[in-house]
Design a protein around this motif. Sequence first.
Motif, PDB file in Angstrom:
ATOM      1  N   THR A 146       1.788  91.191  71.267  1.00 49.27           N
ATOM      2  CA  THR A 146       0.611  91.008  72.113  1.00 49.27           C
ATOM      3  C   THR A 146       1.040  91.052  73.573  1.00 49.27           C
ATOM      4  O   THR A 146       2.189  91.377  73.886  1.00 49.27           O
ATOM      5  CB  THR A 146      -0.078  89.658  71.811  1.00 49.27           C
ATOM      6  OG1 THR A 146       0.826  88.582  72.098  1.00 49.27           O
ATOM      7  CG2 THR A 146      -0.508  89.574  70.351  1.00 49.27           C
ATOM      8  N   ASP A 147       0.129  90.671  74.451  1.00 48.42           N
ATOM      9  CA  ASP A 147       0.456  90.630  75.874  1.00 48.42           C
ATOM     10  C   ASP A 147       1.278  89.379  76.179  1.00 48.42           C
ATOM     11  O   ASP A 147       1.990  88.870  75.324  1.00 48.42           O
ATOM     12  CB  ASP A 147      -0.813  90.707  76.716  1.00 48.42           C
ATOM     13  CG  ASP A 147      -1.803  89.591  76.400  1.00 48.42           C
ATOM     14  OD1 ASP A 147      -1.432  88.658  75.665  1.00 48.42           O
ATOM     15  OD2 ASP A 147      -2.946  89.649  76.874  1.00 48.42           O
ATOM     16  N   ALA A 148       1.143  88.820  77.366  1.00 43.74           N
ATOM     17  CA  ALA A 148       2.009  87.724  77.808  1.00 43.74           C
ATOM     18  C   ALA A 148       1.586  86.359  77.295  1.00 43.74           C
ATOM     19  O   ALA A 148       2.039  85.343  77.793  1.00 43.74           O
ATOM     20  CB  ALA A 148       2.048  87.704  79.345  1.00 43.74           C
ATOM     21  N   ARG A 149       0.729  86.299  76.282  1.00 44.54           N
ATOM     22  CA  ARG A 149       0.211  85.012  75.828  1.00 44.54           C
ATOM     23  C   ARG A 149       1.323  84.095  75.324  1.00 44.54           C
ATOM     24  O   ARG A 149       1.244  82.881  75.450  1.00 44.54           O
ATOM     25  CB  ARG A 149      -0.818  85.214  74.723  1.00 44.54           C
ATOM     26  CG  ARG A 149      -1.995  86.082  75.089  1.00 44.54           C
ATOM     27  CD  ARG A 149      -2.713  85.582  76.317  1.00 44.54           C
ATOM     28  NE  ARG A 149      -3.164  84.206  76.201  1.00 44.54           N
ATOM     29  CZ  ARG A 149      -3.740  83.520  77.185  1.00 44.54           C
ATOM     30  NH1 ARG A 149      -3.903  84.071  78.371  1.00 44.54           N
ATOM     31  NH2 ARG A 149      -4.133  82.278  76.993  1.00 44.54           N
ATOM     32  N   GLY A 150       2.368  84.669  74.700  1.00 37.63           N
ATOM     33  CA  GLY A 150       3.447  83.830  74.185  1.00 37.63           C
ATOM     34  C   GLY A 150       4.129  83.039  75.280  1.00 37.63           C
ATOM     35  O   GLY A 150       4.397  81.847  75.136  1.00 37.63           O
ATOM     36  N   GLY A 151       4.402  83.701  76.400  1.00 37.41           N
ATOM     37  CA  GLY A 151       5.047  83.012  77.514  1.00 37.41           C
ATOM     38  C   GLY A 151       4.160  81.955  78.124  1.00 37.41           C
ATOM     39  O   GLY A 151       4.623  80.861  78.479  1.00 37.41           O
ATOM     40  N   ILE A 152       2.874  82.266  78.249  1.00 38.84           N
ATOM     41  CA  ILE A 152       1.927  81.290  78.799  1.00 38.84           C
ATOM     42  C   ILE A 152       1.839  80.070  77.891  1.00 38.84           C
ATOM     43  O   ILE A 152       1.852  78.925  78.353  1.00 38.84           O
ATOM     44  CB  ILE A 152       0.543  81.935  78.983  1.00 38.84           C
ATOM     45  CG1 ILE A 152       0.606  83.031  80.055  1.00 38.84           C
ATOM     46  CG2 ILE A 152      -0.493  80.886  79.364  1.00 38.84           C
ATOM     47  CD1 ILE A 152      -0.675  83.815  80.201  1.00 38.84           C
ATOM     48  N   ALA A 153       1.736  80.316  76.567  1.00 41.47           N
ATOM     49  CA  ALA A 153       1.645  79.204  75.620  1.00 41.47           C
ATOM     50  C   ALA A 153       2.886  78.329  75.693  1.00 41.47           C
ATOM     51  O   ALA A 153       2.795  77.089  75.674  1.00 41.47           O
ATOM     52  CB  ALA A 153       1.449  79.741  74.204  1.00 41.47           C
TER      53      ALA A 153
END
Length: 444
Positions: free
Chosen positions: A247-254
Amino acid sequence: MPGRGTLAWLSGQPRILLAIIAAAGLLITALHRGPLYAGGDGPDYLAGAYHLYHDHAFSQAETPDAVPAGIGREPLYSLALAGLMAVDPALRTYTTECIHTTCDVQIYRSAALLNLALIVLNGVVLYCVGARATGRALGGLVAAGYVLFNLQTNKGWGPVASDRLAVLALSLAMLAVAHAWGTRGWRWLLVGLALAVLTLTKAVFLYYTLAAVGIAAIAARTPGMGAAIIGGWTARNAQISGQWRLTDARGGIALNTREVFNHMSAEQYAASFVYWMRGPGEGLARKLFPPEVTKPFDLEQPGGFYDTGQNGYGMRVADRMKTTGEDYWTAEHAIENEVRAAILERPVTHLATTIPLFYRGIWGDEFVVIGLPLFFIAIVAAARERNWLMLTLLSAGAFNLVFYAAFSLNIPRYQMTALPSVAIGVGYMATRFAARKRNRELPT
């Protein structure tokens, strides 16, 4: 026990009881829809659906103009919404301009009704899983009742959100496992397919799916279809972004939103158990602790935990791009590595703060004070019996409970996907209790 065909459990008296439970659950849930809206993650999924329907390309770009393929959140819920657009003229009027202007919320009615249908269908699927896995219709009926009468989880089905689809996808994967258990060959291909659908609806299950597909491929001697599908989507994203990502950058944000809780003070650590309690928790915490302790827990508080984790991440990426001249994806990858390093530098602190985050997530279950203890007892009981099928079905819930607490802010909504396993665990324990009762009543 699991040998009977799945449809065999949908006959006779169990079928009548299941119909009654499903109808009652539908009625109760239908009365608690909540408002129709497309806030939170909804605009991303709707933008994806808009471009899939109109441009035949997946992108979550916030523009009504035709765009090239892009990457974003998980694609399958957007695909489901695009399907609704094909049959619902009201939802078809949605444009990405609705993100910034007020559109008639009635256009989201079909998306809400889809959520309601998914809730009821999930109960029926879990009946089949529970009955097949326990060998008793009682196990399925208890599991179905657990989810269909779970008002805390089911209420508020009006928003555009992917959670209901993800819950059903997990239940279908569990049904595929129960159906394939004890066999080799094509049935395990369905397991891989179901897990791929789950992962492309909720990317958090990527690690669970890769492990499960790998084990199944070795034990059942079948190719890892799920891994192939996920790998294909990841390769598609690599062509677009230059990085292999689901996916996009959601992993880093989470992850960043989780790491901020490692900076809680001792007083905030204590306050979290009160603040995150369902019902009076927030108000009680404000009475027991000073404002400087409780304010950072407010999701809308500038400079609070959520604001720092969510919005601060993008600012860090932007600052790095400005300083180093790197492109977005390179800078984002570097910042995500910095967050990981910060967690690894303080493993004991991270483990300690996982406890209140775990506690935070459990309150989305109406029956948590009964269901969660029975779930853990079921794991122990299945392990003692070496009931590997039951342990496999329960493992998805255990993964969900722990992973979200360890690597996200773990709001109760995130634990919706733990509920199928918890329900199966409760159904399993119900059959054990019933068997003990029968044994005691037998003449000696």
